[in-house]
Design a protein around this motif. Structure first.
Motif, PDB file in Angstrom:
ATOM      1  N   SER A   1       0.812  -1.209   0.000  1.00 52.80           N
ATOM      2  CA  SER A   1       0.000   0.000   0.000  1.00 52.80           C
ATOM      3  C   SER A   1       0.849   1.263   0.000  1.00 52.80           C
ATOM      4  O   SER A   1       0.379   2.328  -0.383  1.00 52.80           O
ATOM      5  N   GLU A   2       2.133   1.159   0.424  1.00 57.30           N
ATOM      6  CA  GLU A   2       2.984   2.349   0.463  1.00 57.30           C
ATOM      7  C   GLU A   2       3.669   2.619  -0.872  1.00 57.30           C
ATOM      8  O   GLU A   2       4.482   3.546  -0.993  1.00 57.30           O
TER       9      GLU A   2
ATOM     10  N   GLU B   1      -7.823   9.390  -1.833  1.00 55.13           N
ATOM     11  CA  GLU B   1      -8.061  10.638  -1.105  1.00 55.13           C
ATOM     12  C   GLU B   1      -7.876  11.856  -2.012  1.00 55.13           C
ATOM     13  O   GLU B   1      -8.259  12.971  -1.660  1.00 55.13           O
TER      14      GLU B   1
ATOM     15  N   THR C   1       1.391  10.570  -3.833  1.00 57.94           N
ATOM     16  CA  THR C   1       0.791   9.926  -2.670  1.00 57.94           C
ATOM     17  C   THR C   1       1.196   8.452  -2.662  1.00 57.94           C
ATOM     18  O   THR C   1       2.255   8.109  -3.184  1.00 57.94           O
ATOM     19  N   THR C   2       0.391   7.595  -2.089  1.00 59.34           N
ATOM     20  CA  THR C   2       0.668   6.167  -2.053  1.00 59.34           C
ATOM     21  C   THR C   2      -0.526   5.402  -2.599  1.00 59.34           C
ATOM     22  O   THR C   2      -1.647   5.929  -2.690  1.00 59.34           O
TER      23      THR C   2
ATOM     24  N   TYR D   1      -2.368   2.954  11.113  1.00 58.72           N
ATOM     25  CA  TYR D   1      -1.624   4.005  10.408  1.00 58.72           C
ATOM     26  C   TYR D   1      -0.323   3.489   9.792  1.00 58.72           C
ATOM     27  O   TYR D   1       0.269   4.154   8.935  1.00 58.72           O
TER      28      TYR D   1
ATOM     29  N   GLY E   1      -2.100   3.121  -1.157  1.00 57.90           N
ATOM     30  CA  GLY E   1      -3.108   2.980  -0.121  1.00 57.90           C
ATOM     31  C   GLY E   1      -3.974   4.214   0.050  1.00 57.90           C
ATOM     32  O   GLY E   1      -5.122   4.108   0.480  1.00 57.90           O
ATOM     33  N   ARG E   2      -3.443   5.402  -0.296  1.00 59.28           N
ATOM     34  CA  ARG E   2      -4.168   6.643  -0.028  1.00 59.28           C
ATOM     35  C   ARG E   2      -4.548   7.401  -1.299  1.00 59.28           C
ATOM     36  O   ARG E   2      -5.003   8.536  -1.234  1.00 59.28           O
TER      37      ARG E   2
ATOM     38  N   VAL F   1       0.786   3.835   6.080  1.00 57.64           N
ATOM     39  CA  VAL F   1       1.186   5.199   5.732  1.00 57.64           C
ATOM     40  C   VAL F   1       2.579   5.480   6.280  1.00 57.64           C
ATOM     41  O   VAL F   1       3.432   6.059   5.598  1.00 57.64           O
TER      42      VAL F   1
END
Length: 774
Positions: free
Chosen positions: A185-186, A212, A205-206, A377, A208-209, A380
């Motif tokens: 995810s990173e 967003e 970003t990553t 977390y 996983g995110r 991240v």
């Protein structure tokens, strides 16, 4: 003969159109296209016959363009500049084949929008990459899905474009789920909207995110592979020559990744770029050995840097840019001869309760989290670890990585972002450090290696037995057994070294500290007490005092220990209001107020010496306000933003009352949440002249009218030898003791440590295992 140009317009900016595209549009009598694309090139098609249509009309649009061209006109069918043009060209050729008298179809490619986005992100497409449209109307979704699975498993950089905001609303979410099944995810992700044209937006970003960030049909999403990292300038970089094998997606992988995302692929051990120092337990000497190896490499001309992905510590340091990291990495940076940087310790956890910690990411506080919150977390956090390591490795020849605690903690492995998962990320071999001073060293070594998975065990290339006292030849039979049993060589037995100490990371180390009492009676020395607060932090401030030959320093836990002290110090605290209540509970509050001798407060201790401490936003604890000791006429209010700076200062007149005949210049660092307001009953201790390299004029600290009590926000105050000697000599004079001059500087302690390791480690073998030229 009639003609149809299928024209790629590039990323949509007139400055990035090709010469051939301009010529085709100039020759066209009729221009056909999606109305939004036509608006982008309006100046080039003014006065021409325009046929426009909306989204999801590709087939009708293409057929109409062919029919107009077949009637004898020159037509330009406008498409995007990336792979979409070839989809449109293929469609035009298919439909033309069905016509009795088809026009000539000429494909005019444009600048690729994917390459345009890559250039905005910093060129992450150096290796094989896959460009996948998520809304090819002629391609069923299950085929697009299979392409995504194959690209993810092959470790390609994947460029995604044309996500629809209507119809299949979950396209980008489904694509992300497929990629997450095959990579962590990173993994870095770049999102570029309106590449190389007005309104350009860039987000890194990553995986996983990534959701967003808003993603629409004008966005291109570039997902890195296992070698991609984000450099110091925020560019996505995929270095050449990395070793990465294709990974087959597993059944149920989407469910598995929730528990533990797969570790990123990386170069094989022995890449010559990094070495990891791991341990059989906490406090086995990893930090000191890391510092020593750093100095050994520096002395050989290697540009080396230290790295520890995650620290849990109350003793921290401030970098020149004002970020906060563990003190050990700041000391290791000094061993490397370089300034400390937040990339050397991207994740710092500062416990604020038994179940929660303040989380500092790349030098900045992101919040306070309970254990389960932090576990959630961690993906991240590990993305930040990977990001920081990538920048550090790119800027140096070699990185020495320090692990955390034991590598064999089975209950912690699933959430590991500090030990062998980091070694795998860095492609680093690891040496295992065991502490013979705590006993059972051979059981430590064998037991640790037995508890590792085969792939983890392969990373361990050697063992170091540390903190030995006695004749090392007596260990011969045990070492032979360990090497036969495990197949891992013992690279050396390092005797206990008293000439160097890395600042300890947390208050647990205080329990293990052996008191060093100077010779003679209590009347022949300075007796200094430091209050052992429940949330004590940065007690490394007092290491220089312990180094003075006539100083006996103790950590005070009860009222009876105050008797006979020549100086009392209140140290920093991670939760000032909580620790004020702690003083009351321990019976120390009134005892400190009645203490007759000099009292010093550093940071949180300075705040406690005042009349009141308010924490209206509950930034440190749930205790919103607490009565202070009232020994200084000051009040403190906690702020939501932490102050972190390296600082320069100069003593003011009240400061000279504390340390007579001292040079005015001081150095140190600030780490605090509060602002303290001085009343008329005190005078400022010093004036800050510099913060993080910038000139300032800010008052610091407070001194009582009689000079007996003073406080300051300056951590590292006693590292200033001139101030320390002047201050202690004032105490010595008042006690009738002989004053002492400043200690003479001897051999650099890092060089002493390096020489110690040189004598006791098989460095030739160690460096060969790491690929370092001897």
């Amino acid at each position: 003969m009639s003609k149809l140009y299928v024209v790629g317009i590039g990323p949509g900016d007139l400055d990035h159109m090709t010469f051939q595209a301009n010529e085709a549009l100039d020759a066209a009598q009729v221009v056909v296209g999606y109305k939004t694309y036509l608006e982008l090139i309006q100046p080039l098609i003014a006065g021409k016959e325009i046929v426009s249509s909306g989204m999801m009309r590709e087939v009708e649009r293409c057929r109409e363009a062919l029919d107009i061209a077949a009637s004898g006109k020159v037509v330009a069918l406008v498409s995007s500049g990336d792979a979409g043009i070839y989809g449109m060209a293929g469609l035009a050729l298919e439909l033309a084949a069905e016509m009795a008298a088809p026009p000539e179809v000429v494909v005019v490619p444009g600048v690729s929008a994917v390459q345009a986005a890559a250039s905005v992100l910093g060129a992450p497409l150096m290796h094989d990459f896959a460009v996948i449209s998520l809304s090819d109307l002629l391609t069923p979704w299950d085929l697009i899905e299979r392409r995504l699975v194959a690209a993810a498993a092959a470790d390609f950089v994947v460029a995604l474009y044309n996500p629809r905001s209507k119809g299949r609303v979950t396209q980008i979410e489904e694509a992300r789920s497929i990629l997450l099944a095959a990579r962590p995810s990173e993994t870095p992700v770049g999102i570029v909207r309106n590449a190389l044209r007005e309104g350009e937006e860039r987000h890194v970003t990553t995986l996983g995110r990534m959701l967003e960030t808003p993603i629409d049909m004008f966005s291109l999403v570039i997902v890195g592979n296992s070698a991609t990292f984000v450099d110091r300038e925020g560019r996505m970089v995929t270095p050449r020559g990395y070793a990465a094998g294709a990974r087959e997606p597993k059944r149920g992988a989407r469910q598995e990744r929730k528990a533990h995302p797969p570790a990123p692929q990386a170069p094989a051990p022995g890449s010559g770029k990094a070495l990891m120092v791991v341990g059989t337990a906490s406090d086995v000497g990893k930090s000191v050995l890391t510092a020593g190896i750093c100095r050994l490499l520096k002395n050989r001309g290697v540009r080396v840097a230290p790295f520890k992905s995650q620290n849990m510590a109350l003793n921290s340091a401030v970098t020149p840019e004002g970020g906060e990291i563990g003190r050990a990495q700041a000391v290791q940076a000094a061993a490397c001869g370089i300034p400390p940087h937040t990339d050397m310790n991207p994740i710092l956890l500062k416990p604020s309760s038994d179940t929660g910690s303040q989380v500092v990411v790349q030098g900045t506080v992101v919040g306070t989290m309970a254990v389960q919150e932090y576990h959630a977390y961690k993906p991240v956090a590990f993305a930040k670890v990977r990001e920081s390591y990538g920048r550090l490795a790119a800027a140096h020849d070699f990185v020495v990585i320090e692990g955390a605690g034991s590598i064999a903690e089975i209950n912690l492995k699933a959430h590991d972002i500090a030990n062998l998962r980091v070694a795998e990320m860095a492609g680093a071999p690891a040496i295992l450090v065991a502490d013979i001073d705590r006993g059972g060293v051979f059981a430590q070594i064998v037991g640790t290696l037995e508890l590792l998975e085969p792939a983890e065990r392969e990373r361990i290339v050697g063992v170091v037995i540390n903190k030995f006292r006695g004749d090392a030849s007596l260990l011969g039979p045990g070492i032979d057994f360990v090497q036969r049993r495990t197949g891992v060589p013992v690279l050396g037995v390092v005797p206990y070294f008293t000439g160097f100490r890395i600042p300890e990371e947390d208050s647990v180390a205080l329990e293990k500290r052996v008191e060093r009492r100077p010779a003679g009676s209590a009347d022949d020395r300075l007796n200094i007490g430091v209050v052992k607060l429940s949330r004590i932090s940065n007690y490394t401030d007092f290491d220089p005092l312990e180094g003075e030959p006539d100083v006996h320093l103790t950590y005070v836990e009860g009222e009876e220990q105050l008797r006979g002290l020549d100086l009392l110090i209140l140290p920093g605290s991670k939760a000032t209001t909580t620790d004020l209540l702690f003083l009351v509970e321990r019976g120390l509050f009134d005892a400190i107020r009645a203490f007759p001798g000099p009292i010093v407060g550093i940071c949180g201790g300075y705040q406690m010496l005042g009349k009141r401490v308010s924490d209206p936003h509950a930034v440190e604890s749930s205790v919103r306000e607490a009565e202070g000791l009232g020994l200084l006429d000051v009040v403190t209010v906690m702020l939501e933003r932490k102050t972190t700076h390296q600082a320069g200062a100069e003593l003011l007149p009240a400061g000279f009352q504390v340390a007579p005949r001292c040079r005015p210049e001081l150095g140190g660092y600030e780490i605090h949440m509060g602002e303290t307001i001085l009343g008329p009953g005190v005078r400022p201790f010093a004036r800050l002249t510099e913060r993080s390299g910038r000139g300032v004029e800010v008052l610091d600290g407070a001194v009582s009218s009689d000079g007996r009590v003073f406080g300051t926000y300056l951590h590292g105050l006693f590292d200033n030898a001139g101030f320390r000697i002047s201050f202690l000599n004032r105490l010595r004079r008042s006690k009738g003791l002989e004053e002492r001059p400043a200690a003479e500087q001897g051999l650099d302690p890092f060089d002493r440590l390096a020489a110690h390791l040189e004598r006791h480690l098989d460095l030739e073998r160690l460096f060969a295992l790491c690929g370092i030229p001897r």
